[in-house]
Design a protein around this motif. Sequence first.
Motif, mmCIF file in Angstrom:
data_model
loop_
_atom_site.group_PDB
_atom_site.id
_atom_site.type_symbol
_atom_site.label_atom_id
_atom_site.label_comp_id
_atom_site.label_asym_id
_atom_site.label_seq_id
_atom_site.Cartn_x
_atom_site.Cartn_y
_atom_site.Cartn_z
ATOM 1 N N ARG A 139 14.639 -14.636 -18.363
ATOM 2 C CA ARG A 139 14.866 -14.761 -19.806
ATOM 3 C C ARG A 139 15.686 -16.022 -20.122
ATOM 4 N NH1 ARG A 139 14.481 -11.269 -24.052
ATOM 5 N NH2 ARG A 139 14.052 -9.487 -22.690
ATOM 6 N N ASN A 140 16.454 -16.474 -19.137
ATOM 7 C CA ASN A 140 17.272 -17.676 -19.313
ATOM 8 C C ASN A 140 16.481 -18.970 -19.116
ATOM 9 O OD1 ASN A 140 16.829 -17.496 -16.571
ATOM 10 N ND2 ASN A 140 18.975 -17.203 -16.006
ATOM 11 N N THR A 141 15.164 -18.849 -18.925
ATOM 12 C CA THR A 141 14.207 -19.949 -18.691
ATOM 13 C C THR A 141 14.449 -20.679 -17.372
ATOM 14 O OG1 THR A 141 15.322 -21.792 -19.863
ATOM 15 C CG2 THR A 141 13.950 -20.303 -21.191
ATOM 16 N N ILE A 142 15.227 -20.088 -16.482
ATOM 17 C CA ILE A 142 15.360 -20.602 -15.121
ATOM 18 C C ILE A 142 14.233 -20.016 -14.276
ATOM 19 C CG2 ILE A 142 16.826 -20.529 -13.057
ATOM 20 C CD1 ILE A 142 19.242 -20.705 -14.854
ATOM 21 N N ALA A 143 13.746 -20.779 -13.307
ATOM 22 C CA ALA A 143 12.657 -20.330 -12.443
ATOM 23 C C ALA A 143 13.204 -19.527 -11.266
ATOM 24 C CB ALA A 143 11.857 -21.526 -11.939
ATOM 25 N N TYR A 144 12.581 -18.385 -10.992
ATOM 26 C CA TYR A 144 12.974 -17.510 -9.891
ATOM 27 C C TYR A 144 11.848 -17.456 -8.866
ATOM 28 C CZ TYR A 144 16.957 -15.894 -12.617
ATOM 29 O OH TYR A 144 18.133 -15.835 -13.307
ATOM 30 N N VAL A 145 12.200 -17.749 -7.621
ATOM 31 C CA VAL A 145 11.242 -17.807 -6.518
ATOM 32 C C VAL A 145 11.538 -16.663 -5.549
ATOM 33 C CG1 VAL A 145 10.378 -19.208 -4.594
ATOM 34 C CG2 VAL A 145 11.042 -20.309 -6.757
ATOM 35 N N ASP A 146 10.494 -15.990 -5.094
ATOM 36 C CA ASP A 146 10.685 -14.898 -4.138
ATOM 37 C C ASP A 146 11.448 -15.397 -2.908
ATOM 38 O OD1 ASP A 146 9.352 -13.132 -5.731
ATOM 39 O OD2 ASP A 146 7.459 -13.185 -4.617
ATOM 40 N N GLY A 147 12.485 -14.671 -2.535
ATOM 41 C CA GLY A 147 13.238 -14.999 -1.342
ATOM 42 C C GLY A 147 14.473 -15.837 -1.579
ATOM 43 N N CYS A 148 14.512 -16.577 -2.688
ATOM 44 C CA CYS A 148 15.708 -17.393 -2.959
ATOM 45 C C CYS A 148 16.160 -17.294 -4.409
ATOM 46 C CB CYS A 148 15.488 -18.851 -2.557
ATOM 47 S SG CYS A 148 14.032 -19.638 -3.248
ATOM 48 N N CYS A 230 26.427 -24.707 -15.194
ATOM 49 C CA CYS A 230 27.015 -23.399 -15.503
ATOM 50 C C CYS A 230 26.285 -22.359 -14.672
ATOM 51 C CB CYS A 230 26.860 -23.104 -16.998
ATOM 52 S SG CYS A 230 27.575 -21.525 -17.536
ATOM 53 N N LEU A 231 26.982 -21.305 -14.267
ATOM 54 C CA LEU A 231 26.376 -20.260 -13.438
ATOM 55 C C LEU A 231 26.419 -18.882 -14.098
ATOM 56 C CD1 LEU A 231 27.772 -21.259 -9.925
ATOM 57 C CD2 LEU A 231 25.358 -21.212 -10.594
ATOM 58 N N ARG A 232 26.867 -18.816 -15.330
ATOM 59 C CA ARG A 232 27.085 -17.501 -15.940
ATOM 60 C C ARG A 232 25.797 -16.681 -16.021
ATOM 61 N NH1 ARG A 232 32.120 -16.931 -18.485
ATOM 62 N NH2 ARG A 232 33.338 -18.857 -18.525
ATOM 63 N N CYS A 233 24.698 -17.295 -16.421
ATOM 64 C CA CYS A 233 23.462 -16.530 -16.585
ATOM 65 C C CYS A 233 22.793 -16.225 -15.253
ATOM 66 C CB CYS A 233 22.492 -17.252 -17.524
ATOM 67 S SG CYS A 233 21.777 -18.764 -16.853
ATOM 68 N N GLN A 234 23.191 -16.916 -14.176
ATOM 69 C CA GLN A 234 22.624 -16.633 -12.859
ATOM 70 C C GLN A 234 23.465 -15.608 -12.102
ATOM 71 O OE1 GLN A 234 22.319 -21.126 -12.497
ATOM 72 N NE2 GLN A 234 20.956 -20.496 -10.843
ATOM 73 N N ARG A 235 24.770 -15.722 -12.204
ATOM 74 C CA ARG A 235 25.629 -14.823 -11.438
ATOM 75 C C ARG A 235 25.542 -13.380 -11.929
ATOM 76 N NH1 ARG A 235 28.947 -16.513 -7.818
ATOM 77 N NH2 ARG A 235 30.313 -14.724 -8.095
ATOM 78 N N CYS A 236 25.162 -13.179 -13.176
ATOM 79 C CA CYS A 236 25.045 -11.819 -13.702
ATOM 80 C C CYS A 236 23.643 -11.252 -13.507
ATOM 81 C CB CYS A 236 25.402 -11.790 -15.187
ATOM 82 S SG CYS A 236 24.156 -12.574 -16.244
ATOM 83 N N CYS A 237 22.704 -12.081 -13.047
ATOM 84 C CA CYS A 237 21.291 -11.691 -12.994
ATOM 85 C C CYS A 237 21.012 -10.765 -11.810
ATOM 86 C CB CYS A 237 20.420 -12.937 -12.888
ATOM 87 S SG CYS A 237 18.645 -12.562 -12.770
ATOM 88 N N PRO A 238 20.399 -9.613 -12.048
ATOM 89 C CA PRO A 238 20.074 -8.694 -10.940
ATOM 90 C C PRO A 238 19.169 -9.339 -9.894
ATOM 91 C CG PRO A 238 19.849 -7.577 -13.056
ATOM 92 C CD PRO A 238 20.052 -9.038 -13.361
ATOM 93 N N GLU A 239 18.318 -10.287 -10.297
ATOM 94 C CA GLU A 239 17.430 -10.950 -9.342
ATOM 95 C C GLU A 239 18.205 -11.802 -8.342
ATOM 96 O OE1 GLU A 239 13.993 -10.904 -9.041
ATOM 97 O OE2 GLU A 239 13.936 -9.280 -10.510
ATOM 98 N N ASP A 240 19.383 -12.238 -8.716
ATOM 99 C CA ASP A 240 20.194 -13.116 -7.861
ATOM 100 C C ASP A 240 21.318 -12.377 -7.150
ATOM 101 O OD1 ASP A 240 18.926 -15.576 -8.130
ATOM 102 O OD2 ASP A 240 19.997 -16.071 -9.970
ATOM 103 N N LEU A 241 21.383 -11.071 -7.324
ATOM 104 C CA LEU A 241 22.541 -10.308 -6.855
ATOM 105 C C LEU A 241 22.802 -10.495 -5.364
ATOM 106 C CD1 LEU A 241 24.709 -8.334 -7.829
ATOM 107 C CD2 LEU A 241 23.164 -6.451 -7.244
ATOM 108 N N ALA A 242 21.745 -10.501 -4.552
ATOM 109 C CA ALA A 242 21.925 -10.573 -3.099
ATOM 110 C C ALA A 242 22.283 -11.980 -2.625
ATOM 111 C CB ALA A 242 20.646 -10.108 -2.400
ATOM 112 N N LEU A 243 22.111 -12.979 -3.485
ATOM 113 C CA LEU A 243 22.279 -14.367 -3.059
ATOM 114 C C LEU A 243 23.411 -15.098 -3.765
ATOM 115 C CD1 LEU A 243 18.473 -15.221 -3.203
ATOM 116 C CD2 LEU A 243 19.793 -14.935 -1.110
ATOM 117 N N ARG A 244 23.974 -14.498 -4.789
ATOM 118 C CA ARG A 244 24.866 -15.248 -5.668
ATOM 119 C C ARG A 244 26.159 -15.697 -4.986
ATOM 120 N NH1 ARG A 244 27.063 -10.551 -9.843
ATOM 121 N NH2 ARG A 244 28.397 -9.464 -8.346
#
Length: 308
Positions: A139-148, A230-244
């Motif tokens: 939703r933050n318009t950042i691209a999410y790639v499987d595995g990273c 800024c990392l606010r929208c990534q650090r709270c994202c469930p998709e990034d939880l394991a990698l943040r």
Amino acid sequence: MTSDELVHDLRSRGWRAAVVPGARLADLRREIDERRADLDPAYLEIVDRNLELEAPDALRVRSLVVVAVPHANARVSFTIDGESHAVPIPTTYCHHAEIHAEVTAAIVASLAPAGLSAAPLSLPEKLLAVCAGLARYGRNTIAYVDGCGSFCELVACVSDLAPETDPWTGPRLLARCETCEACRRACPTGAIDADGLVLRGERCLTLHNESDRPFPEWIDPAWHECLWGCLRCQRCCPEDLALRDEVGETASFDERESRLLLTGIDHALLAAEPSLRGKLDALGLLAYDDDFLGIALSRNLKAALAAP
């Protein structure tokens, strides 16, 4: 050499890749044009200035290649009045130029035995990765790639390799984002739109702390947390939880070095400061110009250290 073989070669390096027909350049242009009405004119000017959507004359473009290189955030510490302060640097800043050069060289090397070639082009990498099926938008318009997740560097090239298939999907949103608003709630500037894939770029903190201009008055000093970006929208994202919390590059600047960075540096000054220059070089930051490395870094560091 087939497009599948190229993707396999790149995957053997720990990267992920997708190849689409060169005719998809027209689709990228159309996708961008359809968004123009939603973008602030000043932000749109920056977008246009940093994009190349015309293929080089010397190369018959038959494909667009997009590669995702996993890359964790960096963490650097600065010493002020004997106290150490840790400040993160998001994924795409450290070794940016080197990663792009390395990926381009790898693609060229893979294609050369087949008499094929490739060249870098400043394409809209997030949009290309999403439309090519390599990533999905958050939703933050950042691209999410499987595995990273979102912690990767995206690199695009054009090539005369003719792909056998076309994985083009068009823009796609992560399924989780349909019901999640974590990033929108976490964004202090209100840059993330509640509906659709629209980022109010003129409100995004990253736009302002990458500039060498003074911060607008509406930006709260407490919002600053990174050296750039800024990392606010990534650090709270469930998709990034394991990698943040993964950390890539690290560096520690002593009191004298920290105060030099706060004062403002340029490449001429760094020539007489081998230790400081070496640390910035190890972070892959020396490729940036004096405005970005000096003015923006000094201003952003002051803001990040002053934030509660």
